[in-house]
Each structure stands twice: as structure tokens, then as C-alpha cells.
Design a protein around this motif. Structure first.
Motif, short mmCIF file in Angstrom:
data_model
loop_
_atom_site.label_atom_id
_atom_site.label_comp_id
_atom_site.label_asym_id
_atom_site.label_seq_id
_atom_site.Cartn_x
_atom_site.Cartn_y
_atom_site.Cartn_z
N VAL A 103 0.86 -1.18 0.00
CA VAL A 103 0.00 0.00 0.00
C VAL A 103 0.90 1.23 0.00
CG1 VAL A 103 -1.76 1.31 1.25
CG2 VAL A 103 -1.83 -1.20 1.27
N LEU A 104 0.71 2.10 -0.98
CA LEU A 104 1.49 3.33 -1.05
C LEU A 104 0.65 4.45 -0.44
CD1 LEU A 104 2.88 2.85 -4.66
CD2 LEU A 104 4.08 2.43 -2.49
N ASP B 158 -11.57 5.47 1.22
CA ASP B 158 -11.94 5.60 2.62
C ASP B 158 -12.95 4.52 3.02
OD1 ASP B 158 -11.51 7.34 4.92
OD2 ASP B 158 -13.68 7.61 4.81
N GLY B 159 -12.67 3.86 4.13
CA GLY B 159 -13.60 2.86 4.65
C GLY B 159 -13.34 1.46 4.12
N ASP B 160 -12.49 1.32 3.11
CA ASP B 160 -12.14 -0.02 2.64
C ASP B 160 -11.34 -0.73 3.72
OD1 ASP B 160 -13.28 0.47 0.24
OD2 ASP B 160 -11.42 0.78 -0.87
N SER B 161 -11.21 -2.06 3.57
CA SER B 161 -10.31 -2.76 4.50
C SER B 161 -9.54 -3.84 3.75
CB SER B 161 -11.07 -3.32 5.69
OG SER B 161 -12.09 -4.17 5.23
N GLY C 190 -3.72 -11.77 8.16
CA GLY C 190 -3.70 -12.61 9.36
C GLY C 190 -5.04 -12.59 10.09
N ASN C 191 -6.12 -12.69 9.34
CA ASN C 191 -7.48 -12.70 9.89
C ASN C 191 -7.90 -11.39 10.52
OD1 ASN C 191 -8.24 -15.21 9.13
ND2 ASN C 191 -7.63 -16.20 11.06
N GLU C 192 -7.11 -10.36 10.35
CA GLU C 192 -7.51 -9.07 10.93
C GLU C 192 -7.80 -8.06 9.83
OE1 GLU C 192 -5.24 -7.61 14.17
OE2 GLU C 192 -6.08 -5.60 13.96
N GLU C 193 -8.86 -7.27 10.06
CA GLU C 193 -9.20 -6.26 9.07
C GLU C 193 -8.47 -4.97 9.37
OE1 GLU C 193 -13.29 -5.68 8.17
OE2 GLU C 193 -13.38 -7.67 7.26
N ILE C 194 -7.69 -4.52 8.40
CA ILE C 194 -6.95 -3.26 8.52
C ILE C 194 -7.81 -2.19 7.85
CG2 ILE C 194 -4.76 -2.09 7.99
CD1 ILE C 194 -3.97 -4.72 9.20
N ILE D 128 -4.78 -0.11 12.41
CA ILE D 128 -4.77 -1.53 12.78
C ILE D 128 -5.46 -1.65 14.14
CG2 ILE D 128 -3.30 -3.55 13.27
CD1 ILE D 128 -1.77 -0.88 11.20
N PRO D 129 -6.73 -2.10 14.16
CA PRO D 129 -7.54 -2.02 15.37
C PRO D 129 -6.96 -2.78 16.57
CG PRO D 129 -8.91 -2.49 13.47
CD PRO D 129 -7.50 -2.58 13.00
N SER D 130 -6.45 -4.02 16.37
CA SER D 130 -6.04 -4.80 17.54
C SER D 130 -4.85 -4.16 18.25
CB SER D 130 -5.69 -6.23 17.13
OG SER D 130 -4.54 -6.22 16.31
#
Ligand SMILES: [Zn+2]
Length: 274
Positions: A66-67, A113-116, A120-124, A141-143
Motif C-alpha cells: 500500500v502506497l 476511505d472505509g475499505d479494509s 492474518g485474519n484481521e481487518e486493517i 490496525i484495530p487490535s
């Protein structure tokens, strides 16, 4: 067993703007899946340093790059990483500039905006965060409560914001929005981790408001000034003469905002208060 995500900051030597001398690339992932945020400069060290960090931290080969934006100290390193066969993402608004920066690589995908993106099973979470550039992407990165802020935040001092691509009004709105996230730390575009995220964002916002007030009071006193005059009056101490151009563009970004707000007018090259 799925191990939790790691975020590894990999600073890479780039011809960036003093006081910084490196650009941060971030590896986000675990041994199963990984992505890279920003690709640095097109030199062999980019590949060497990233692959060393991948091996040392037992990460998978990145499947996405991701740039955050297309600037020459963030995007062209993609050329060193083509053998990963990654999907390269940017914001649609920086499509052409990114293609120019990473050619001959031509395959681009877009995030908004708002995409994820799932790693590793986590939504960024992807944030469109214009300011430094119009298509700036930030990642949350929520976690880990981590924000990767591209060049909206730098570790030392403040980012330069220059027209036509940078927009001071957008920038202040973006900072207000970023501040509303639950943050433990910020990964800046340049420099070390920012461990006091809210204080740091406040500092940047206060600096910008302070500069805006300085511009208004200088225009009140001197009636008419060029952007160059104003920059010389405001920036009395710069780390290096090469920074002047970036300081001037930041002054111009403030002036564009004040013109849009109806506070300042521009005649020829002279700015004055209305
Ligand atoms: Zn940069």
C-alpha cells in the motif's frame, strides 16, 4: 495457531527533507500473511533491508504493497520488489503520479476511505486522509491501536503541506478525524514511532494555527507581502537552506486556505488582508 500481527518499522535511506534522512516502510503481518506500507526509494538497499526484516521477524512475503502517496521517497522502491508479485495499491487521485513513480510496474489497484484489507485474519482499516497530498492513504490496525499516518505525521517537527497537491484546509480536517481514533501509537512517514499520539497531533494542529495567525498579523502590519517575504519573516530558523522551498510551499498552503475562507486576497504576487 494464528499469531498476532506484528508491525515492523523499516527506515530506508532516501533523499527526503531534512531533518529526516530516511523514509519508513512498515511490514504488517505474521508468518502466514504480510503486507508492506510504503516502498521507499529505488535502490538495492530497499530490497535488502526489507527482506532482512522479513526473515528476522519470521514474516510471510508481503502480498500487498500500500502506497500512502506517490512522492519519490515513498513509492519508487516498488521496482525493487516486483519479484514478490504483490498487488500494489494507491488512492485513485494519485493514480498517474504513482504510475510515473513506479514504472515499468503498471498494475495498480485502488483503495478508498472505509475499505479494509485482511491480513492474518484481521481487518486493517483504510482511511483516505488528504492533506499532505490529495490521495493520501492512512491505515488503522484495530487490535494494536496503531495508525500508520504516511506523511500526515512526521516524528520531528511538522510535515510540509504545499499546493497544488497539498491542502491545508483538508489537512486540518484530516488531523481532527485522525484524533478521534483510539490510538496507542502512530507510525509516521519519517522518524521514530510517535508514542504520544494525541499530544503530537495537538502539537501539529497548534503549530498550523500559530502559523496562520502569524501570517494574518504580518499582513496586518505590512499590508502587502509575497509568499517569499512571509516565509522569510516566519521561518527564522530552518535546519538547512534546502528546506526553504518546502517552508514557502507550506506558507502558500496557508494562504490558499485563507483565500478560500475570504480572509486574504492575492493580486499579482502580493497577498493582503481583505
Ligand atoms: Zn515523505
Amino acid at each position: 495457531m494464528i499469531t498476532e500481527l506484528k508491525i515492523i518499522r523499516v527506515p530506508i535511506q532516501t533523499p527526503t527533507i531534512l531533518p529526516h534522512t530516511t523514509t519508513n516502510c512498515y511490514l504488517v503481518g505474521n508468518e502466514e500473511e504480510c503486507m508492506l506500507v510504503d516502498a521507499g526509494y529505488d535502490v538495492p538497499e530497499t530490497k535488502q533491508l526489507l527482506e532482512k526484516a522479513i526473515a528476522e521477524n519470521k514474516l510471510a512475503v508481503p502480498k500487498y504493497i500500500v502506497l500512502t502517496h506517490s512522492h519519490p521517497d515513498h513509492a519508487p522502491g516498488v521496482r525493487q520488489l516486483m519479484h514478490w508479485s504483490p498487488i500494489v495499491y494507491c488512492h485513485q487521485k494519485e493514480k498517474q503520479a504513482t504510475l510515473d513513480a513506479i514504472s515499468p510496474w503498471t498494475k495498480l489497484a485502488f483503495l478508498n476511505d472505509g475499505d479494509s484489507l485482511t491480513i492474518g485474519n484481521e481487518e486493517i482499516t483504510i482511511l483516505h486522509a488528504p492533506g499532505h497530498t490529495s490521495g493520501q492513504l492512512n491505515l488503522y490496525i484495530p487490535s494494536l491501536k496503531v495508525l500508520l499516518a504516511g506523511d500526515n505525521i512526521v516524528a520531528e517537527g511538522t510535515s510540509w503541506i504545499g499546493p497544488p497537491d497539498g491542502d491545508m484546509g483538508d489537512y486540518l480536517k484530516t488531523l481532527t478525524r485522525l484524533k478521534q481514533r483510539d490510538l496507542k501509537k502512530i507510525g509516521p512517514g519519517h522518524g521514530v514511532w510517535v508514542e504520544n499520539p494525541y499530544e503530537h497531533i495537538e502539537f501539529v494542529m497548534n503549530r498550523r494555527l500559530h502559523r496562520e495567525n502569524q501570517i494574518k498579523s504580518l499582513l496586518e502590519k505590512h499590508k502587502q507581502l509575497t509568499a517569499e517575504n512571509l516565509t522569510r519573516m516566519i521561518y527564522l530558523e530552518l535546519p538547512h537552506p534546502s528546506v526553504f522551498e518546502f517552508a514557502k510551499r507550506t506558507t502558500e498552503a496557508h494562504l490558499v486556505k485563507l483565500i478560500k475562507e475570504g480572509t486574504v486576497i492575492l493580486e499579482d504576487t502580493l497577498y493582503s488582508l481583505i
